[in-house]
Design a protein around this motif. Structure first.
Motif, PDB file in Angstrom:
ATOM      1  N   GLY A 123       2.128  14.747  -5.064  1.00  0.00           N
ATOM      2  CA  GLY A 123       1.750  13.671  -5.981  1.00  0.00           C
ATOM      3  C   GLY A 123       2.730  12.514  -5.993  1.00  0.00           C
ATOM      4  O   GLY A 123       2.619  11.621  -6.824  1.00  0.00           O
ATOM      5  N   GLU A 124       3.680  12.513  -5.051  1.00  0.00           N
ATOM      6  CA  GLU A 124       4.672  11.443  -5.003  1.00  0.00           C
ATOM      7  C   GLU A 124       4.130  10.260  -4.213  1.00  0.00           C
ATOM      8  O   GLU A 124       3.522  10.427  -3.154  1.00  0.00           O
ATOM      9  N   GLN A 125       4.348   9.041  -4.745  1.00  0.00           N
ATOM     10  CA  GLN A 125       3.878   7.814  -4.088  1.00  0.00           C
ATOM     11  C   GLN A 125       4.967   7.277  -3.156  1.00  0.00           C
ATOM     12  O   GLN A 125       6.111   7.098  -3.553  1.00  0.00           O
ATOM     13  N   VAL A 161       0.851  -1.193   0.000  1.00  0.00           N
ATOM     14  CA  VAL A 161       0.000   0.000   0.000  1.00  0.00           C
ATOM     15  C   VAL A 161       0.883   1.238   0.000  1.00  0.00           C
ATOM     16  O   VAL A 161       1.888   1.299   0.714  1.00  0.00           O
ATOM     17  N   SER A 162       0.507   2.218  -0.813  1.00  0.00           N
ATOM     18  CA  SER A 162       1.260   3.475  -0.896  1.00  0.00           C
ATOM     19  C   SER A 162       0.356   4.641  -0.533  1.00  0.00           C
ATOM     20  O   SER A 162      -0.869   4.572  -0.693  1.00  0.00           O
TER      21      SER A 162
END
Length: 350
Positions: free
Chosen positions: A223-225, A216-217
């Motif tokens: 907007g960075e995962q 899970v991220s």
């Protein structure tokens, strides 16, 4: 002691997704399946229990009429016939535990130690299929189900979708060796039952934790995962967590030195139930500032952040800040007023 159908339905209605009603009836495997599959396949099993509970209760009580029908069924069929619902449940549990075991192993770790998934995943599939196959008065050979799972395990390395194929093979093997359970095993004492069920629940819960951590991220404002495991690692080294740990240690020392009642008072105060600390922070004042200082600071900040003076900038931000300043001023003013009235009453009584 005879099981009550009324109690069973009450447990089913309020705690059905956990399988508590099955545990009450001594159907521990089914209780585990219901808990681990969110109510027997996302509530489908729970709904099916609505009309199946009377037969489960009769089975648990070894009702004469139930036993007579069961004996007739054994004589007529010889071996348990294929049952679509049970077969689907085998597939569901086998795939659920198989994929969970696969995804619980971090990808980086699996690349270095390829044998881990080859050993873990087939065992998880076999256990899932075997648990369903042994529910109620049916049983099968776990040995052959496990052998079938490991015979298919070579494909786990090359194709994760083989989990489904392995589960199907195991389900058919379980069906082939399916037999009637003519003698119901002697019931274990409640402590032993809870211990066994607790071990199973702990193992599955641990796999879910690892699955969430490494699969899970979360998405940042940019907007960075970021993987959950990495985010938690950074969180435990963040200033917020360090301050939280310091506060906990301070509260513990307070309780140990001055008594646990004092620690409770400190804990309540640290939670800022009145919003006093936050109000001081918003107005950029030290705790204990006078009403005159609060009013002076409020007027300055309100003038600075008034929306009419910030038309060319971020108006929404200015409005939100202006409202926050007003609320902080009202909070501190009300607290000061209440405390002044309370002190006045105390002096008059004294």
């Amino acid at each position: 002691m005879a099981k009550s159908i009324v109690v069973t339905y009450i447990l089913w209605f309020f705690f059905g997704w956990t399988g508590l009603h099955h545990f009450y009836l001594g159907r521990d495997r089914q209780a585990f399946v219901w808990w681990s599959s969110f109510g027997g396949g996302f509530g489908m099993g729970w709904l099916r229990d609505l009309w199946r509970i009377p037969s489960y209760v009769a089975d648990a009580n070894e009702d004469t009429e139930f036993i007579r029908h069961f004996v007739e069924e054994m004589r007529y069929h010889g071996t348990p016939p294929f049952h679509g619902g049970r077969f689907a449940a085998k597939l569901f549990m086998g795939c659920l535990l198989g994929y969970l075991a696969m995804l619980a192993v971090p990808e980086e770790f699996a690349e270095k130690h390829t044998y881990v998934r080859v050993l873990l995943v087939p065992a998880a599939i076999a256990i899932g299929v075997d648990i369903v196959a042994n529910i109620g008065r049916r049983t099968t050979s776990f040995k052959y189900v496990l052998l079938a799972a490991y015979a298919m395990s070579i494909f786990i390395l090359t194709n994760p979708n083989t989990v489904v194929h392995t589960t199907i093979v195991c389900a058919f093997v379980a069906q082939y060796f399916q037999r009637y359970r003519q003698v119901v095993p002697k019931k274990k004492n409640i402590c032993k039952r809870i211990t066994i069920l607790g071990v199973g629940v702990s193992i599955v819960s641990t796999m879910w934790v690892f699955f969430l951590l490494y699969n899970v991220s979360i998405t940042t404002s940019d907007g960075e995962q970021v993987k959950l495991s990495e985010a938690l690692h950074h969180f435990y080294h963040s200033p917020a967590w360090m301050k939280f740990k310091e506060n906990l240690y301070r509260l513990y020392e307070q309780g140990r030195t001055h008594g646990w009642n004092k620690m409770y008072e400190e804990l309540v105060e640290s939670l800022d139930p009145l919003g006093e600390d936050n109000a001081y922070r918003v107005l950029e004042l030290d705790r204990g500032a006078t009403q005159e200082e609060i009013t002076k600071r409020y007027r300055k900040l309100a003038k600075e952040w008034h929306p009419d003076r910030n038309k060319n900038e971020d108006k929404d931000k200015a409005e939100a800040k202006f409202i926050e300043i007003q609320q902080a001023y009202e909070t501190l003013s009300n607290i000061k007023s209440r405390r002044a009235s309370k002190n006045k009453r105390s002096r008059e009584k004294g």
